[in-house]
Design a protein around this motif. Structure first.
Motif, PDB file in Angstrom:
ATOM      1  N   TYR A 195       0.805  -1.224   0.000  1.00 35.61           N
ATOM      2  CA  TYR A 195       0.000   0.000   0.000  1.00 35.61           C
ATOM      3  C   TYR A 195       0.838   1.274   0.000  1.00 35.61           C
ATOM      4  O   TYR A 195       0.313   2.362  -0.254  1.00 35.61           O
ATOM      5  N   TYR A 196       2.132   1.154   0.271  1.00 36.49           N
ATOM      6  CA  TYR A 196       2.996   2.334   0.203  1.00 36.49           C
ATOM      7  C   TYR A 196       3.340   2.715  -1.236  1.00 36.49           C
ATOM      8  O   TYR A 196       3.600   3.886  -1.529  1.00 36.49           O
ATOM      9  N   LEU A 197       3.363   1.734  -2.130  1.00 35.09           N
ATOM     10  CA  LEU A 197       3.876   1.983  -3.477  1.00 35.09           C
ATOM     11  C   LEU A 197       3.090   3.046  -4.242  1.00 35.09           C
ATOM     12  O   LEU A 197       3.699   3.978  -4.785  1.00 35.09           O
ATOM     13  N   PRO A 198       1.752   2.974  -4.345  1.00 29.60           N
ATOM     14  CA  PRO A 198       1.057   4.035  -5.080  1.00 29.60           C
ATOM     15  C   PRO A 198       1.261   5.420  -4.477  1.00 29.60           C
ATOM     16  O   PRO A 198       1.315   6.419  -5.208  1.00 29.60           O
ATOM     17  N   VAL A 199       1.382   5.481  -3.154  1.00 25.76           N
ATOM     18  CA  VAL A 199       1.596   6.773  -2.496  1.00 25.76           C
ATOM     19  C   VAL A 199       2.929   7.364  -2.927  1.00 25.76           C
ATOM     20  O   VAL A 199       3.026   8.551  -3.283  1.00 25.76           O
ATOM     21  N   LEU A 200       3.976   6.542  -2.916  1.00 29.66           N
ATOM     22  CA  LEU A 200       5.293   7.026  -3.323  1.00 29.66           C
ATOM     23  C   LEU A 200       5.317   7.355  -4.814  1.00 29.66           C
ATOM     24  O   LEU A 200       5.932   8.350  -5.228  1.00 29.66           O
ATOM     25  N   ALA A 238       3.633  -2.103 -11.856  1.00 35.65           N
ATOM     26  CA  ALA A 238       2.915  -1.057 -11.117  1.00 35.65           C
ATOM     27  C   ALA A 238       1.412  -1.245 -11.271  1.00 35.65           C
ATOM     28  O   ALA A 238       0.643  -1.074 -10.310  1.00 35.65           O
ATOM     29  N   LEU A 239       0.981  -1.606 -12.468  1.00 35.54           N
ATOM     30  CA  LEU A 239      -0.440  -1.863 -12.706  1.00 35.54           C
ATOM     31  C   LEU A 239      -0.916  -3.071 -11.907  1.00 35.54           C
ATOM     32  O   LEU A 239      -2.001  -3.046 -11.308  1.00 35.54           O
ATOM     33  N   ARG A 240      -0.103  -4.129 -11.867  1.00 39.21           N
ATOM     34  CA  ARG A 240      -0.481  -5.325 -11.091  1.00 39.21           C
ATOM     35  C   ARG A 240      -0.682  -4.959  -9.616  1.00 39.21           C
ATOM     36  O   ARG A 240      -1.601  -5.451  -8.960  1.00 39.21           O
ATOM     37  N   ASN A 241       0.187  -4.111  -9.104  1.00 41.38           N
ATOM     38  CA  ASN A 241       0.066  -3.698  -7.707  1.00 41.38           C
ATOM     39  C   ASN A 241      -1.234  -2.931  -7.467  1.00 41.38           C
ATOM     40  O   ASN A 241      -1.945  -3.175  -6.484  1.00 41.38           O
ATOM     41  N   ALA A 242      -1.567  -2.014  -8.365  1.00 41.05           N
ATOM     42  CA  ALA A 242      -2.808  -1.247  -8.217  1.00 41.05           C
ATOM     43  C   ALA A 242      -4.025  -2.158  -8.335  1.00 41.05           C
ATOM     44  O   ALA A 242      -5.022  -1.984  -7.606  1.00 41.05           O
ATOM     45  N   GLU A 243      -3.968  -3.132  -9.224  1.00 40.91           N
ATOM     46  CA  GLU A 243      -5.070  -4.091  -9.360  1.00 40.91           C
ATOM     47  C   GLU A 243      -5.261  -4.874  -8.063  1.00 40.91           C
ATOM     48  O   GLU A 243      -6.399  -5.136  -7.640  1.00 40.91           O
ATOM     49  N   TYR A 244      -4.156  -5.252  -7.450  1.00 45.72           N
ATOM     50  CA  TYR A 244      -4.214  -5.971  -6.170  1.00 45.72           C
ATOM     51  C   TYR A 244      -4.941  -5.132  -5.119  1.00 45.72           C
ATOM     52  O   TYR A 244      -5.824  -5.629  -4.403  1.00 45.72           O
ATOM     53  N   ILE A 245      -4.587  -3.860  -5.015  1.00 50.00           N
ATOM     54  CA  ILE A 245      -5.181  -2.988  -4.002  1.00 50.00           C
ATOM     55  C   ILE A 245      -6.666  -2.757  -4.282  1.00 50.00           C
ATOM     56  O   ILE A 245      -7.498  -2.825  -3.366  1.00 50.00           O
ATOM     57  N   MET A 246      -7.013  -2.503  -5.527  1.00 45.17           N
ATOM     58  CA  MET A 246      -8.426  -2.293  -5.866  1.00 45.17           C
ATOM     59  C   MET A 246      -9.248  -3.541  -5.551  1.00 45.17           C
ATOM     60  O   MET A 246     -10.378  -3.449  -5.047  1.00 45.17           O
ATOM     61  N   SER A 247      -8.684  -4.704  -5.820  1.00 42.65           N
ATOM     62  CA  SER A 247      -9.398  -5.953  -5.549  1.00 42.65           C
ATOM     63  C   SER A 247      -9.559  -6.191  -4.056  1.00 42.65           C
ATOM     64  O   SER A 247     -10.647  -6.552  -3.582  1.00 42.65           O
ATOM     65  N   LYS A 248      -8.496  -5.984  -3.295  1.00 39.31           N
ATOM     66  CA  LYS A 248      -8.526  -6.259  -1.860  1.00 39.31           C
ATOM     67  C   LYS A 248      -9.457  -5.317  -1.100  1.00 39.31           C
ATOM     68  O   LYS A 248      -9.994  -5.687  -0.049  1.00 39.31           O
ATOM     69  N   THR A 249      -9.633  -4.113  -1.594  1.00 36.96           N
ATOM     70  CA  THR A 249     -10.423  -3.122  -0.857  1.00 36.96           C
ATOM     71  C   THR A 249     -11.885  -3.069  -1.291  1.00 36.96           C
ATOM     72  O   THR A 249     -12.688  -2.364  -0.677  1.00 36.96           O
ATOM     73  N   ALA A 250     -12.261  -3.809  -2.314  1.00 38.69           N
ATOM     74  CA  ALA A 250     -13.609  -3.694  -2.884  1.00 38.69           C
ATOM     75  C   ALA A 250     -14.697  -4.193  -1.938  1.00 38.69           C
ATOM     76  O   ALA A 250     -15.765  -3.577  -1.820  1.00 38.69           O
TER      77      ALA A 250
END
Length: 584
Positions: free
Chosen positions: A208-213, A252-264
């Motif tokens: 979760y730090y990666l998109p912020v950075l 980077a896209l894979r990471n964002a997909e992971y976060i969107m999926s986990k938080t849905a």
């Protein structure tokens, strides 16, 4: 390797014959050497010990698998033929506006340069001389104002190292890498005959730090804005071969997909079950990663209430900036998700204790502990409010009711807009920061990261102690993040129509200001400690006295004490985080 030594010191102290038996001892006059061929059958390490100085009494002799030294001075040299990385010079670690620190703060500047390479930043010396995703990203977020930017810079070393090691299957960020001789050893246990890098992905917070950075650099920085097009096309797999065939932009896209999926799920149904949990097979998974760090809790406070919404806000901003061209819908959807996570998660962790009950609890706590502390129930001048460090912990604790510093993530990473919630939240943080332990978090050694005084179960006093790695001890980087976070919240009070309501509530604003200055006074008092990782304290003769963590007795059930690193990457944050005198 350092990892082998670390496992021996902090683990069950086992010596593996396949490693130990390969050590070769040889006499060299009055000196001696130890050499070893690594398990890859290519790399060799040699340590040479030679008497030096004016005394003629120094002598080292070879025993049976040992070296015996007489009292005296020795010159120790080490050699190995392992491939080396590209060290960043002090001037290359810092941006042009901050290079004066090489003169003004030479010690810390040399320390950050020692840990900085164009390929990655190392977490600390001596125990963590390798890549740690969380550590390097927290460092970059705190030190962003002074770190170099552009091709070959410190900022891109951090981002590139993280992206290179992302799990291509699910998008999780690597927490810690396994390399070198230790990688060969681990692979051998798995029946794999190579020295390929390995990664651990059990720390859920790192992702979760990666998109912020990324937002801070590729959107907010004028230099970074010009770098994404080329940076994102960097082929992955040069270090983590599992990622060959992908680019850093793909990962980077894979990471964002992971976060969107986990938080849905939580956005649809705000239940405890839909909060973010640690991985099922992992006992830890965020920065408090020791046995008693979050009390065995499965649902961590920091990840759910701060890191998840911050990552979602950043994904929305990155999407609006064209970073995820195939997911333009995230520009609004991620903001929608973030608002739910900002407004609806704190309630699961909130602990409220009426004033008289709180006074009674800290008196009970003082009677349970084995170490001295102030007797200060009168310091509690209102109801005590804080947020549990986790949910569903050991000993059937539904809430692990340990007051803690993890409010700092929310203050540092978010600008929430629910006024009633923000006013209450920033006020309780300020009260807890300014009150002296055990009523609050403040000590003469500075702010402790955990205060178990309000938990009724006896395990609180037993497990979170002055000898516990994440107990009633002081860590450097949370001091920096809390100080900067409180400053950022006060900076929102600019007199504009969009300023938060707490800005116009003098009792709350003044409370925050007092807490900010109390914290900075403690940081200034303990300035000699802040470049280290963690330290503890004793209370003697009515005063808190700083003590090394390594000399304090560990809590029950912990095999040995943990030694603090003498230099820790994220503890160098005070090179960038400075007191804002306009709030003094």
């Amino acid at each position: 390797s350092i990892r082998t030594i670390r496992d021996f010191v902090e683990g069950p102290s086992l010596l593996h014959p396949i490693i130990q038996a390969a050590n070769n001892f040889a006499q060299d006059g009055t000196g001696a050497q130890v050499s070893r061929l690594w398990l890859d059958n290519v790399t060799t390490t040699t340590l040479h010990f030679a008497p030096c100085g004016s005394s003629n009494t120094s002598k080292v002799t070879v025993g049976k698998g040992t070296l015996d030294f007489t009292k005296g001075d020795y010159l120790v040299t080490a050699q190995m033929n392992y491939p080396q990385m590209t060290q960043l010079k002090p001037s290359a670690v810092l941006n042009s506006q901050s290079r004066g620190l090489t003169t003004l703060d030479p010690g810390d500047t040399k320390a950050v340069a020692f840990l900085s390479y164009s390929e990655k930043l190392l977490a600390g010396a001596w125990r963590f001389l390798t890549y740690f995703g969380r550590d390097s990203m927290i460092t970059a977020l705190l030190m962003e104002p002074i770190l170099s930017q552009g091709n070959g810079s410190a900022m891109e070393a951090v981002l590139g190292a993280v992206l290179e090691r992302i799990n291509r299957t699910d998008g999780m960020v690597c927490h810690e890498e396994t390399i070198g001789d230790y990688a060969t050893f681990v692979n051998m246990q798995l029946g794999i005959n190579n020295s390929d890098l390995g990664c651990t992905y059990g720390a859920i917070d790192s992702s979760y730090y990666l998109p912020v950075l990324m937002q801070r650099y590729f959107v907010q920085s004028p230099v970074g804005q010009q770098r994404w097009a080329k940076f994102s096309k960097t082929p992955a797999g040069s270090i983590d071969t599992h990622n060959q065939g992908l680019t850093w932009g793909d990962l980077a896209l894979r990471n964002a997909e992971y976060i969107m999926s986990k938080t849905a799920a939580f956005v649809t149904d705000q239940t405890k079950e839909n909060l973010l949990h640690l991985e099922a097979d992992q006992p830890v998974g965020e920065w408090r990663d020791s046995f008693y760090g979050i009390g065995g809790g499965r649902i961590p406070y920091d990840v759910n209430t701060a890191l998840a919404p911050a990552a979602l806000r950043s994904i929305a901003t990155l999407a609006r900036s064209g970073i995820y061209p195939m997911e333009k819908k995230w520009s609004k959807l991620a903001d929608t998700y973030a608002k739910v996570w900002e407004d609806k998660t704190l309630q699961f962790f909130q602990v409220t204790i009426p004033q008289q009950e709180a006074q009674s609890r800290i008196e009970q706590y003082s009677n349970r502990t084995t170490f001295a502390m102030p007797d200060n129930p009168q310091a509690i001048d209102s109801d005590v409010v804080f947020h549990a460090v986790s949910l569903d912990g050991y000993d059937n604790l539904t809430k692990v009711e340990v007051m803690n510093t993890d409010d700092c993530f929310r203050h540092f990473l978010l600008n929430t807009t629910n006024d009633a919630q923000l006013t209450s939240f920033v006020n309780q943080t300020a009260s807890n920061v300014r009150r002296t332990f055990p009523a609050g978090l403040m000590t003469g050694a500075s702010m402790v990261v955990a205060n178990p005084a309000y938990g009724l179960n006896p395990v609180y006093a037993q497990n979170w102690t002055t000898g516990a790695y994440h107990g009633t001890v002081v860590w450097s980087w949370p001091l920096a993040m809390m100080a900067k976070g409180l400053e950022l919240q006060m900076a929102r009070c600019d007199g504009s129509a969009s300023a938060p309501a707490f800005c116009y509530d003098s009792s709350v604003y003044d409370n925050v200001k007092v807490a900010y200055n109390t914290l900075w006074d403690s940081i200034d008092t303990n300035s000699k400690e802040v470049a280290g990782e963690v330290w503890s304290w004793l209370y003697k003769n009515g005063q808190f006295q700083v003590m090394p963590l390594g000399v304090m007795p560990p809590p029950p059930g912990v095999g040995g004490q943990t030694e603090s690193d003498i230099r820790q990457l994220w503890s160098l944050a005070f090179m960038a985080v400075k007191r804002n005198l306009s709030y003094k």
